[in-house]
Enzyme design. Sequence first.
Site, PDB file in Angstrom:
ATOM      1  N   THR A   1       0.820  -1.216   0.000  1.00 46.35           N
ATOM      2  CA  THR A   1       0.000   0.000   0.000  1.00 46.35           C
ATOM      3  C   THR A   1       0.854   1.267   0.000  1.00 46.35           C
ATOM      4  O   THR A   1       2.000   1.251   0.476  1.00 46.35           O
ATOM      5  CB  THR A   1      -0.896  -0.006   1.261  1.00 46.35           C
ATOM      6  N   ASP A   2       0.262   2.359  -0.485  1.00 46.92           N
ATOM      7  CA  ASP A   2       0.962   3.653  -0.421  1.00 46.92           C
ATOM      8  C   ASP A   2       1.040   4.182   1.011  1.00 46.92           C
ATOM      9  O   ASP A   2       1.799   5.109   1.297  1.00 46.92           O
ATOM     10  CB  ASP A   2       0.278   4.678  -1.343  1.00 46.92           C
ATOM     11  N   GLU A   3       0.264   3.570   1.926  1.00 45.02           N
ATOM     12  CA  GLU A   3       0.225   4.099   3.297  1.00 45.02           C
ATOM     13  C   GLU A   3       1.556   3.923   4.019  1.00 45.02           C
ATOM     14  O   GLU A   3       1.808   4.564   5.033  1.00 45.02           O
ATOM     15  CB  GLU A   3      -0.921   3.455   4.101  1.00 45.02           C
TER      16      GLU A   3
ATOM     17  N   TYR B   1      -1.807  -0.459  10.941  1.00 46.77           N
ATOM     18  CA  TYR B   1      -1.949  -1.137   9.641  1.00 46.77           C
ATOM     19  C   TYR B   1      -0.751  -0.818   8.747  1.00 46.77           C
ATOM     20  O   TYR B   1      -0.087  -1.708   8.208  1.00 46.77           O
ATOM     21  CB  TYR B   1      -3.258  -0.702   8.954  1.00 46.77           C
TER      22      TYR B   1
ATOM     23  N   LYS C   1       2.254  -3.311   7.263  1.00 45.10           N
ATOM     24  CA  LYS C   1       2.522  -3.497   5.825  1.00 45.10           C
ATOM     25  C   LYS C   1       3.969  -3.101   5.513  1.00 45.10           C
ATOM     26  O   LYS C   1       4.651  -3.761   4.721  1.00 45.10           O
ATOM     27  CB  LYS C   1       1.548  -2.670   4.976  1.00 45.10           C
TER      28      LYS C   1
HETATM   29  P1  NAD Z   1      -9.616  -7.370   2.258  1.00 49.15           P
HETATM   30  O1  NAD Z   1      -9.607  -7.022   3.712  1.00 49.15           O
HETATM   31  O2  NAD Z   1     -10.837  -7.086   1.450  1.00 49.15           O
HETATM   32  O3  NAD Z   1      -9.298  -8.922   2.068  1.00 49.15           O
HETATM   33  C1  NAD Z   1      -8.303  -9.570   2.791  1.00 49.15           C
HETATM   34  C2  NAD Z   1      -8.460 -11.063   2.546  1.00 49.15           C
HETATM   35  O4  NAD Z   1      -7.420 -11.743   3.265  1.00 49.15           O
HETATM   36  C3  NAD Z   1      -9.785 -11.624   3.067  1.00 49.15           C
HETATM   37  O5  NAD Z   1     -10.335 -12.524   2.129  1.00 49.15           O
HETATM   38  C4  NAD Z   1      -9.398 -12.366   4.333  1.00 49.15           C
HETATM   39  O6  NAD Z   1     -10.246 -13.465   4.631  1.00 49.15           O
HETATM   40  C5  NAD Z   1      -7.997 -12.820   3.997  1.00 49.15           C
HETATM   41  N1  NAD Z   1      -7.163 -13.020   5.196  1.00 49.15           N
HETATM   42  C6  NAD Z   1      -7.024 -12.196   6.255  1.00 49.15           C
HETATM   43  N2  NAD Z   1      -6.210 -12.758   7.168  1.00 49.15           N
HETATM   44  C7  NAD Z   1      -5.802 -13.950   6.652  1.00 49.15           C
HETATM   45  C8  NAD Z   1      -4.945 -14.968   7.110  1.00 49.15           C
HETATM   46  N3  NAD Z   1      -4.319 -14.882   8.296  1.00 49.15           N
HETATM   47  N4  NAD Z   1      -4.753 -16.063   6.323  1.00 49.15           N
HETATM   48  C9  NAD Z   1      -5.367 -16.164   5.116  1.00 49.15           C
HETATM   49  N5  NAD Z   1      -6.216 -15.220   4.648  1.00 49.15           N
HETATM   50  C10 NAD Z   1      -6.421 -14.124   5.402  1.00 49.15           C
HETATM   51  O7  NAD Z   1      -8.345  -6.625   1.655  1.00 49.15           O
HETATM   52  P2  NAD Z   1      -8.164  -5.924   0.237  1.00 49.15           P
HETATM   53  O8  NAD Z   1      -8.724  -4.556   0.303  1.00 49.15           O
HETATM   54  O9  NAD Z   1      -8.593  -6.862  -0.801  1.00 49.15           O
HETATM   55  O10 NAD Z   1      -6.576  -5.784   0.195  1.00 49.15           O
HETATM   56  C11 NAD Z   1      -5.756  -6.808  -0.360  1.00 49.15           C
HETATM   57  C12 NAD Z   1      -4.308  -6.397  -0.221  1.00 49.15           C
HETATM   58  O11 NAD Z   1      -4.092  -5.149  -0.880  1.00 49.15           O
HETATM   59  C13 NAD Z   1      -3.864  -6.190   1.232  1.00 49.15           C
HETATM   60  O12 NAD Z   1      -2.573  -6.722   1.376  1.00 49.15           O
HETATM   61  C14 NAD Z   1      -3.860  -4.680   1.406  1.00 49.15           C
HETATM   62  O13 NAD Z   1      -2.899  -4.295   2.345  1.00 49.15           O
HETATM   63  C15 NAD Z   1      -3.499  -4.216   0.010  1.00 49.15           C
HETATM   64  N6  NAD Z   1      -4.020  -2.881  -0.330  1.00 49.15           N
HETATM   65  C16 NAD Z   1      -5.355  -2.637  -0.326  1.00 49.15           C
HETATM   66  C17 NAD Z   1      -5.813  -1.362  -0.687  1.00 49.15           C
HETATM   67  C18 NAD Z   1      -7.286  -1.036  -0.744  1.00 49.15           C
HETATM   68  O14 NAD Z   1      -7.642   0.086  -1.114  1.00 49.15           O
HETATM   69  N7  NAD Z   1      -8.183  -1.944  -0.446  1.00 49.15           N
HETATM   70  C19 NAD Z   1      -4.919  -0.360  -1.030  1.00 49.15           C
HETATM   71  C20 NAD Z   1      -3.559  -0.656  -1.011  1.00 49.15           C
HETATM   72  C21 NAD Z   1      -3.128  -1.928  -0.683  1.00 49.15           C
HETATM   73  P1  TYD Z   2     -10.730   3.979   3.978  1.00 49.09           P
HETATM   74  O1  TYD Z   2     -11.647   3.547   2.905  1.00 49.09           O
HETATM   75  O2  TYD Z   2     -10.884   3.386   5.340  1.00 49.09           O
HETATM   76  O3  TYD Z   2      -9.249   3.770   3.422  1.00 49.09           O
HETATM   77  P2  TYD Z   2      -7.813   4.296   4.034  1.00 49.09           P
HETATM   78  O4  TYD Z   2      -7.992   4.644   5.446  1.00 49.09           O
HETATM   79  O5  TYD Z   2      -6.967   3.087   3.836  1.00 49.09           O
HETATM   80  O6  TYD Z   2      -7.407   5.448   3.168  1.00 49.09           O
HETATM   81  O7  TYD Z   2     -10.849   5.531   4.131  1.00 49.09           O
HETATM   82  C1  TYD Z   2     -10.633   6.422   3.035  1.00 49.09           C
HETATM   83  C2  TYD Z   2     -10.730   7.827   3.561  1.00 49.09           C
HETATM   84  O8  TYD Z   2     -12.087   8.070   3.955  1.00 49.09           O
HETATM   85  C3  TYD Z   2      -9.893   8.076   4.795  1.00 49.09           C
HETATM   86  O9  TYD Z   2      -9.366   9.406   4.739  1.00 49.09           O
HETATM   87  C4  TYD Z   2     -10.877   7.953   5.943  1.00 49.09           C
HETATM   88  C5  TYD Z   2     -12.175   8.432   5.345  1.00 49.09           C
HETATM   89  N1  TYD Z   2     -13.405   7.802   5.863  1.00 49.09           N
HETATM   90  C6  TYD Z   2     -14.473   8.602   6.278  1.00 49.09           C
HETATM   91  O10 TYD Z   2     -14.411   9.844   6.224  1.00 49.09           O
HETATM   92  N2  TYD Z   2     -15.600   7.980   6.741  1.00 49.09           N
HETATM   93  C7  TYD Z   2     -15.705   6.616   6.827  1.00 49.09           C
HETATM   94  O11 TYD Z   2     -16.755   6.097   7.287  1.00 49.09           O
HETATM   95  C8  TYD Z   2     -14.603   5.813   6.382  1.00 49.09           C
HETATM   96  C9  TYD Z   2     -14.669   4.316   6.458  1.00 49.09           C
HETATM   97  C10 TYD Z   2     -13.466   6.449   5.895  1.00 49.09           C
END
Ligand code: NAD
Ligand code: TYD
Length: 369
Positions: free
Chosen positions: A134-136, A160, A164
Amino acid sequence: MRSLIVTGGAGFIGANFVHYWSNRYPEDRIVVLDALTYAGNQASLESVQDRPNFRFVHGNILDRTLIAKLMREESTDTIVHFAAESHVDRSIHEPDAFIQTNVIGTHNLLMAARELWLDSDDAPATHRFHHVSTDEVYGSLGVDDPAFTEQTPYAPNSPYAASKASSDHLVRAYHHTYGLEVTTSNCSNNYGPYQFPEKLIPLMIVNALTGQPLPVYGDGSNIRDWLYVEDHCRGIDLVIGKGKLGATYNIGGNNERRNIDIVRQVCAGLDRIFAENEKLSDRFPDAPAASGRKTESLITFVKDRPGHDWRYAIDATLATEELGYAPRQSFETGIRLTLNWMLENEHWWRAVMDGSYREWISKNYSDNA
Ligand code: NAD
Ligand code: TYD
């Protein structure tokens, strides 16, 4: 032909990646390894479930024996690692699970990969460990700061992001120390089909359709870069296919927006879609748009997230120049696809929101407003 293990393939991005990959490379074997936490849903994999070269394994990346067994059984040559605890708000309340899955779980996978791919006689001719991050990990930007590049120093602010960042360092170390063939991608905020409705965009859509407040943290001025999930999957494909071993690539959507503008755009999109399709008012009678009110009337400013990063922005020049990466969806087209998907898949979001998620929200957010 590759034999992949996709960890976290029942989660949001993982499921989209499985759909993407099985369409693009139908001959490849795909094994999803997923613990099915609250965020994982087998329903998201329904359309691939019966394919002969697809297998779902309900298991945890904390179980090293299982990972090693699976890799041998499947002659795995590629791991695409999505499994993680992924929600910042949860990491503030319950950080331990983030360290377990994101740090220890990633290390388990690396150990198993090293054992089979580098230290055994059964090693495949080539291998790849692709780590999705992630960019975080780069921390927060000010208004005039340049966007994150792959050279930006790590400065994670939430549990988080720290977990990561730690996993990114382990992946890097396994390349430099043992020669494991790894790549890493760090992407911005994804949105699209199958996203669990605790993240900003699907939460706002579900709350708007069910007539509940739209909670905007602080004053809504925080900025994120929004990436349509299919563009992200294509970016990962390019990194796996063309990326340099040991390298990291930033993948973004060229869509920096303030949270409040995102929420307003979701509201305006719903108002428009309801006006075009009167049947929606019968399906969602509690939505303001069903009675001609503006969805925006549900916006409620709530207490800010502790340590809330102000701005993220991705500079994807390296991926563009080296791999030919470019997002195809603008935010306008991506959000329309997402709204339509949510309207067509009400059964999916209602089912995934049953039970534990609601309990957790009421326990941790009762003091939010
Ligand atoms: P998500 O939370 O929707 O899904 C995570 C999945 O991992 C779920 O299916 C969960 O059951 C599984 N999981 C969790 N713990 C586990 C374990 N111990 N063993 C096996 N499976 C397990 O997450 P996402 O949004 O799909 O993100 C996927 C990846 O991308 C993550 O690594 C996250 O850090 C990264 N990422 C996500 C975003 C975003 O915007 N969603 C942005 C940047 C990076
Ligand atoms: P989120 O989707 O949780 O992603 P991340 O924290 O990884 O960026 O949140 C996106 C942005 O939206 C973040 O600045 C927090 C804000 N946010 C709200 O304002 N209200 C909400 O209910 C949620 C879930 C997020």
